[in-house]
Design an enzyme around this catalytic site. Structure first.
Site, short mmCIF file in Angstrom:
data_model
loop_
_atom_site.label_atom_id
_atom_site.label_comp_id
_atom_site.label_asym_id
_atom_site.label_seq_id
_atom_site.Cartn_x
_atom_site.Cartn_y
_atom_site.Cartn_z
CD GLU A 1 -3.02 -0.83 0.19
OE1 GLU A 1 -3.02 -0.02 -0.64
OE2 GLU A 1 -3.92 -1.86 0.18
CG ASP B 1 -5.39 -7.89 -7.45
OD1 ASP B 1 -4.23 -8.16 -6.81
OD2 ASP B 1 -6.16 -7.28 -6.96
CB THR C 1 -1.59 -1.42 -9.25
OG1 THR C 1 -3.02 -2.25 -9.37
CG2 THR C 1 -1.20 -1.30 -7.90
C1 DMJ Z 1 -6.16 0.07 -5.14
O1 DMJ Z 1 -5.37 0.41 -4.11
C2 DMJ Z 1 -5.17 -0.76 -6.10
O2 DMJ Z 1 -6.10 -0.48 -7.58
C3 DMJ Z 1 -5.13 -1.83 -5.89
O3 DMJ Z 1 -4.35 -2.61 -7.04
C4 DMJ Z 1 -6.52 -2.69 -5.55
N1 DMJ Z 1 -7.03 -2.34 -4.64
C5 DMJ Z 1 -7.38 -0.83 -4.60
C6 DMJ Z 1 -8.61 -0.38 -5.50
O4 DMJ Z 1 -9.52 -1.49 -5.48
#
Ligand code: DMJ
Length: 521
Positions: A133, A265, A482
């Site tokens: 994060e 993911d 991401t």
């Molecule tokens: C975000 O922090 C990022 O997209 C991560 O890859 C997945 N979760 C959240 C959003 O859903």
């Protein structure tokens, strides 16, 4: 001799300095005026411009509410009108929102955010931070703000926080631990994962740390994160599908589920994006190879619902397929669209078609509920298509992210209309006088009390770009991390090569015109 060494060191330092200022100089070639001019190119439809302005208004409302009630806290709680430090007190919403404010031309707000970062952000916190994060939101957010504005304060802060994360990679295998104390550097894994590291969390730092090495001329960040991929490559299965647990002592996968949803993911997303970030050169070929292998694996997990033939991506436990899909896995549609053009034309068509089919399923995740907002998980049952398994909505971005890529790669305006439907549902159900909230139930419309920072970083940014011409953040010049933070594509740093030689920012600024109307890269 000593003098010679010193001279050499000074020369290296000077080259490094020049390279970094070179980066900044190129950035200064971009101005908001240029973006506004780009925004008016190739037949900007008035309906679309109105939608773009509405999304910008939403961002302004989200930001103003945060400024009013939660300034300096990680996130806003709109119902109780206060802030909450969900990430240890790093001011995550400010950093996550920086590039969205910049791209939307909310200049005063950007300036206030920038000044807070320059004067008030504090990373020396006795707090066990998530490496993942902190990387995607903080390092990614700061680097993107640096790439867009050229302001070196962002690079300095990105370096500071990344340095605090680095000890997490000091493990026997090189697979990093998932949590680290920002003040002491003590690193560990979450007890819930039985000592394992989580796949998505070890495979989603590469873009940010490689970008940091490119911009600081210091290879140590890139080396740590590329070692992780090297280790995973050694134990890569034939179908390219790794389970979500990896043992940090041995580097081997541990028995656990396979998924394109939570905890799997973005590992797959970054295989593709590091290849793009590396200019698709020989040096990054292994990433593309791994990604293509994984995409064959993904195809083996795809099933069609009955009676309506919605394509969905199963999870897998041992040899058993599980007919369920998280909304989080909806990112895969956009990833497939983005990666499709690297295949031969026939395969590219198949992959783009699959991308569109999954996008349609994800849009239906939204359309099938009372509020027209998607829940968190869906299950698929023969003859009953899909049903909601987990009714909350955090204002996640994955579906609008994919609609953005689908629109860029197909040019089909239907995807803009779908994004508009979703935006209107957020406006209707999530907007309060004091910010935006998620829902605890997408059928009753019951609300939670949190404005997630990714709503500003991702959801609103992708919606804004969905209603902007493709020349705004063209995909042949930028790659999104991401958390939707665009990073400028620069020359790839190859091992053994002098770092200073490889730091060249493409000179086209934020908006370029190299991309065609549909934005194929
Ligand atoms: C975000 O922090 C990022 O997209 C991560 O890859 C997945 N979760 C959240 C959003 O859903």
């Amino acid at each position: 001799m000593a003098n010679l060494q010193l001279g050499k060191l000074l020369a290296v330092a000077l080259i490094a300095l020049l390279s970094v200022s070179d980066v900044a100089c190129n950035h200064r070639t971009f101005s908001r005026k240029q973006l506004e001019a780009d925004g008016k190119d190739v037949g900007d439809d008035p309906v679309i411009s109105v939608r773009r302005e509405k999304v910008k208004d939403a961002m302004l409302h989200a930001w103003t509410s945060y400024e009013k009630y939660a300034w300096g806290f990680d996130q806003l709680q709109p119902q109780t009108m206060n802030g909450v430090n969900s990430f240890g007190g790093l001011g995550v919403t400010i950093v996550d929102a920086l590039d969205t404010l910049f791209i939307m031309g909310l200049d005063e707000q950007f300036q206030r955010a920038r000044d807070w970062v320059a004067t008030s952000v504090n990373f020396n916190i006795n707090y066990n931070a998530s490496v993942f994060e902190t990387t995607i939101r903080m390092v990614g957010g700061l680097l993107s703000a640096y790439d867009l504005s050229g302001d070196k304060v962002f690079l300095e802060k990105a370096t500071d926080i990344a340095d605090r994360l680095l000890p997490a990679w000091n493990t026997p295998s090189g697979i990093n631990y998932n949590s680290i104390n920002l003040a002491t550097g003590d690193a560990h894994n979450y007890p819930s994962a039985n000592g394992n590291s989580i796949l998505a969390e070890v495979g989603t730092t590469q873009l940010e740390f490689i970008a940091l090495s490119q911009r600081t001329n210091d290879p140590k960040y890139q080396e740590k994160v590329e070692k992780v991929i090297e280790v995973l490559h050694k134990n890569f299965p034939a179908d390219g599908l790794l389970p979500i647990y990896i043992n940090p002592q041995t580097g081997m996968p541990s028995p656990s589920i396979i998924t394109f949803g939570a905890e799997g993911d973005s590992f797959y997303e970054y295989l593709l994006k590091v290849w793009i970030q590396g200019n698709k050169t020989q040096a990054v070929e292994v990433y593309r190879e791994m990604w293509e292998t994984s995409m064959s694996g993904l195809q083996s997990l795809v099933r069609e619902s009955t009676p309506s033939a919605y394509a969905y991506i199963c999870e897998k436990n041992g040899n058993t397929l599980i007919d369920q899909m998280n909304e989080l896995a909806c990112f895969a549609s956009g990833m497939l669209a983005l990666g499709s053009s690297g295949f031969d034309p026939q395969k590219a068509k198949t992959i783009l078609l699959l991308s569109e089919e999954i996008g349609k399923t994800c849009y239906n995740f939204y359309q099938m509920t009372q509020t027209k907002l998607a829940g968190e998980d869906y299950i698929f049952t023969p003859r009953q298509d899909m049903s909601l398994d987990n009714p909350y909505n955090l204002m996640r971005p994955e579906t609008v992210e994919s609609l953005f890529y689908l629109w860029r790669f197909t040019g089909n305006k239907m995807y803009q209309d779908w994004g508009w439907d979703i935006f209107q549902a957020f406006e209707k159900n999530s907007r309060l006088e004091t910010g935006y909230v998620g829902l605890t139930d997408v059928n009753t419309g019951a609300k939670d009390n949190l404005m997630q920072s990714f709503f500003l970083a991702e959801t609103l940014k992708y919606l804004y770009l969905l209603f902007s011409p493709p020349s705004v953040i063209p995909l042949d010049e930028w790659v999104f991390n991401t958390e939707a933070h665009p990073l400028k594509i620069v020359s790839r740093l190859t091992s053994g090569e002098s770092l200073s030689k490889s730091v060249h920012v493409l000179p086209t600024g934020l908006g370029g015109r190299k991309q065609g109307s549909t934005g194929h890269n």
